[in-house]
Design a protein around this motif. Structure first.
Motif, PDB file in Angstrom:
ATOM      1  N   ASP A 190      -3.935   7.467  21.578  1.00  0.00           N
ATOM      2  CA  ASP A 190      -2.632   6.810  21.621  1.00  0.00           C
ATOM      3  C   ASP A 190      -1.501   7.726  21.176  1.00  0.00           C
ATOM      4  O   ASP A 190      -0.348   7.563  21.611  1.00  0.00           O
ATOM      5  N   ASN A 191      -1.812   8.671  20.301  1.00  0.00           N
ATOM      6  CA  ASN A 191      -0.774   9.541  19.752  1.00  0.00           C
ATOM      7  C   ASN A 191      -0.746  10.931  20.385  1.00  0.00           C
ATOM      8  O   ASN A 191      -0.022  11.817  19.909  1.00  0.00           O
ATOM      9  N   GLY A 192      -1.505  11.112  21.467  1.00  0.00           N
ATOM     10  CA  GLY A 192      -1.465  12.366  22.193  1.00  0.00           C
ATOM     11  C   GLY A 192      -2.012  13.550  21.436  1.00  0.00           C
ATOM     12  O   GLY A 192      -1.625  14.697  21.681  1.00  0.00           O
ATOM     13  N   VAL A 193      -2.915  13.298  20.503  1.00  0.00           N
ATOM     14  CA  VAL A 193      -3.535  14.361  19.715  1.00  0.00           C
ATOM     15  C   VAL A 193      -4.763  14.871  20.453  1.00  0.00           C
ATOM     16  O   VAL A 193      -5.508  14.091  21.038  1.00  0.00           O
ATOM     17  N   ALA A 194      -4.978  16.179  20.404  1.00  0.00           N
ATOM     18  CA  ALA A 194      -6.159  16.750  21.046  1.00  0.00           C
ATOM     19  C   ALA A 194      -7.425  16.215  20.394  1.00  0.00           C
ATOM     20  O   ALA A 194      -7.436  15.896  19.215  1.00  0.00           O
ATOM     21  N   LEU A 197       0.859  -1.183   0.000  1.00  0.00           N
ATOM     22  CA  LEU A 197       0.000   0.000   0.000  1.00  0.00           C
ATOM     23  C   LEU A 197       0.895   1.233   0.000  1.00  0.00           C
ATOM     24  O   LEU A 197       1.780   1.369   0.847  1.00  0.00           O
ATOM     25  N   ARG A 198       0.673   2.143  -0.954  1.00  0.00           N
ATOM     26  CA  ARG A 198       1.514   3.331  -1.098  1.00  0.00           C
ATOM     27  C   ARG A 198       0.750   4.559  -0.592  1.00  0.00           C
ATOM     28  O   ARG A 198      -0.291   4.916  -1.143  1.00  0.00           O
ATOM     29  N   VAL A 199       1.269   5.196   0.452  1.00  0.00           N
ATOM     30  CA  VAL A 199       0.540   6.265   1.133  1.00  0.00           C
ATOM     31  C   VAL A 199       1.404   7.519   1.262  1.00  0.00           C
ATOM     32  O   VAL A 199       2.552   7.451   1.715  1.00  0.00           O
ATOM     33  N   GLY A 200       0.841   8.665   0.885  1.00  0.00           N
ATOM     34  CA  GLY A 200       1.501   9.948   1.092  1.00  0.00           C
ATOM     35  C   GLY A 200       1.183  10.466   2.477  1.00  0.00           C
ATOM     36  O   GLY A 200       0.015  10.557   2.862  1.00  0.00           O
ATOM     37  N   VAL A 201       2.221  10.794   3.256  1.00  0.00           N
ATOM     38  CA  VAL A 201       2.043  11.240   4.633  1.00  0.00           C
ATOM     39  C   VAL A 201       2.942  12.441   4.922  1.00  0.00           C
ATOM     40  O   VAL A 201       3.914  12.693   4.216  1.00  0.00           O
ATOM     41  N   LYS A 202       2.607  13.154   5.981  1.00  0.00           N
ATOM     42  CA  LYS A 202       3.486  14.202   6.471  1.00  0.00           C
ATOM     43  C   LYS A 202       4.608  13.562   7.294  1.00  0.00           C
ATOM     44  O   LYS A 202       4.418  12.511   7.910  1.00  0.00           O
ATOM     45  N   THR A 203       5.748  14.206   7.317  1.00  0.00           N
ATOM     46  CA  THR A 203       6.866  13.719   8.128  1.00  0.00           C
ATOM     47  C   THR A 203       7.286  14.734   9.184  1.00  0.00           C
ATOM     48  O   THR A 203       8.232  14.497   9.933  1.00  0.00           O
ATOM     49  N   ASP A 204       6.565  15.859   9.246  1.00  0.00           N
ATOM     50  CA  ASP A 204       6.964  16.942  10.149  1.00  0.00           C
ATOM     51  C   ASP A 204       5.818  17.411  11.045  1.00  0.00           C
ATOM     52  O   ASP A 204       5.821  18.542  11.525  1.00  0.00           O
ATOM     53  N   VAL A 205       4.841  16.541  11.262  1.00  0.00           N
ATOM     54  CA  VAL A 205       3.688  16.895  12.097  1.00  0.00           C
ATOM     55  C   VAL A 205       3.578  15.883  13.237  1.00  0.00           C
ATOM     56  O   VAL A 205       2.900  14.854  13.108  1.00  0.00           O
ATOM     57  N   PRO A 206       4.243  16.134  14.357  1.00  0.00           N
ATOM     58  CA  PRO A 206       4.169  15.207  15.492  1.00  0.00           C
ATOM     59  C   PRO A 206       2.729  14.928  15.890  1.00  0.00           C
ATOM     60  O   PRO A 206       1.900  15.841  15.957  1.00  0.00           O
ATOM     61  N   GLY A 207       2.425  13.659  16.138  1.00  0.00           N
ATOM     62  CA  GLY A 207       1.079  13.249  16.507  1.00  0.00           C
ATOM     63  C   GLY A 207       0.250  12.783  15.326  1.00  0.00           C
ATOM     64  O   GLY A 207      -0.670  11.978  15.496  1.00  0.00           O
TER      65      GLY A 207
END
Length: 288
Positions: A279-283, A58-68
């Motif tokens: 789990d990822n500490g996101v609001a 599965l090929r997925v585009g994601v951010k690499t600079d957004v913690p959480g």
């Protein structure tokens, strides 16, 4: 005659056994894409989804600079965040263990979808009517709102304080337009030429803020929270323009879009996405 009857009876019995076996196989299958660990048979999947299964990754585009949400550790190169977890969960429903992540920015994510280099974008991609003309979006899996990150001694407290300031935004994002509109509602005029500076990545904006090249960093509040330190704060007094994040796919991939939308609705209903957020500490999602 007796031998003929015995042969006929044997043939009928064999046919009945075959029929029962076939029914038994059907009853054990599931077409629920959101079921834990389920794998849908080839005949049940849309063609564009089956193509991903056949490829084996599965090929997925994601951010690499957004913690959480989507973050890649520069030392270990490991990915983390709720959107990374979401990608792995989607792969699991397809029976795939391999996910290929591609780093995207607000400026490149649509281009990579259009070129076919990736199957989907899960990268804090805000849904709006204009973007729906170019890509498919799922039901929102998270809702945020735009805010400002400023130095604690900035003196910025409301929109009027921004009239002679420069705000850093990401190239290709909706943040600049959203802030201009929110300020206008408050009777304050901001212009792209006088009040904004565009940068390719979020770390670049934070560096510019630290160096004093911009007076504020404007993007979704949950993204800003990943850049907090002792010198800066997020303004609670300026929070506007709810941003709904959805998974984006190419317009041609209608089967994949429907498959993903079913998954998101299932996971919103059963608490799976809430657990990823926690789990990822996101609001928690913004409620307005």
């Amino acid at each position: 005659m007796k031998n003929w009857k015995k042969l006929l009876a044997a043939l009928l019995a064999g046919a009945m056994c075959f029929a029962f076996a076939a029914c038994g196989n059907d009853s054990g299958a599931t077409s629920d894409p959101g079921a834990q660990g389920s794998q849908t048979s080839a005949g049940d999947l849309p063609t564009d989804v089956q193509a991903i299964v056949d490829r084996g990754v599965l090929r997925v585009g994601v951010k690499t600079d957004v913690p959480g949400f989507g973050y890649q550790d520069v030392l270990t190169e490991e990915y983390s965040g709720m959107e990374i977890d979401l990608a792995h969960k989607i792969a699991e429903t397809l029976g795939l263990s391999d996910v290929e992540f591609t780093a995207v920015t607000a400026a490149t994510r649509g281009q990579l979808l259009d070129s076919g280099d990736i199957d989907m974008v899960i990268a804090t991609f805000t849904i709006n009517d204009e973007r729906k003309e170019s890509w498919n979006f799922t039901t929102p899996y998270y809702t945020d709102a735009v805010s400002l990150l400023v130095k604690k001694d900035s003196g910025i407290a409301d929109y009027a304080d921004l009239e002679d300031k420069v705000v850093g935004v990401s190239t290709g994002s909706t943040s600049m337009e959203a802030l201009i509109a929110a300020a206008e509602e408050a009777g304050v005029t901001l212009t792209p030429e006088a009040n904004f500076a565009e940068y390719a990545t979020y770390p670049e904006i934070k560096t510019a803020l630290d160096a004093g090249r911009v007076d504020a960093f404007c993007v979704d509040g949950s993204i800003l929270s990943g850049y907090l330190d002792d010198s800066v704060e997020i303004l609670d007094s300026i929070r506007f323009s709810p941003q709904e994040y959805g998974i984006a796919t190419a317009l041609s991939n209608t089967g994949l879009a429907e498959y993903l939308d079913d998954l998101i609705n299932t996971w919103l209903g059963d608490g799976t996405i809430d657990q990823m957020i926690s789990d990822n500490g996101v609001a928690a999602s913004f409620q307005g």
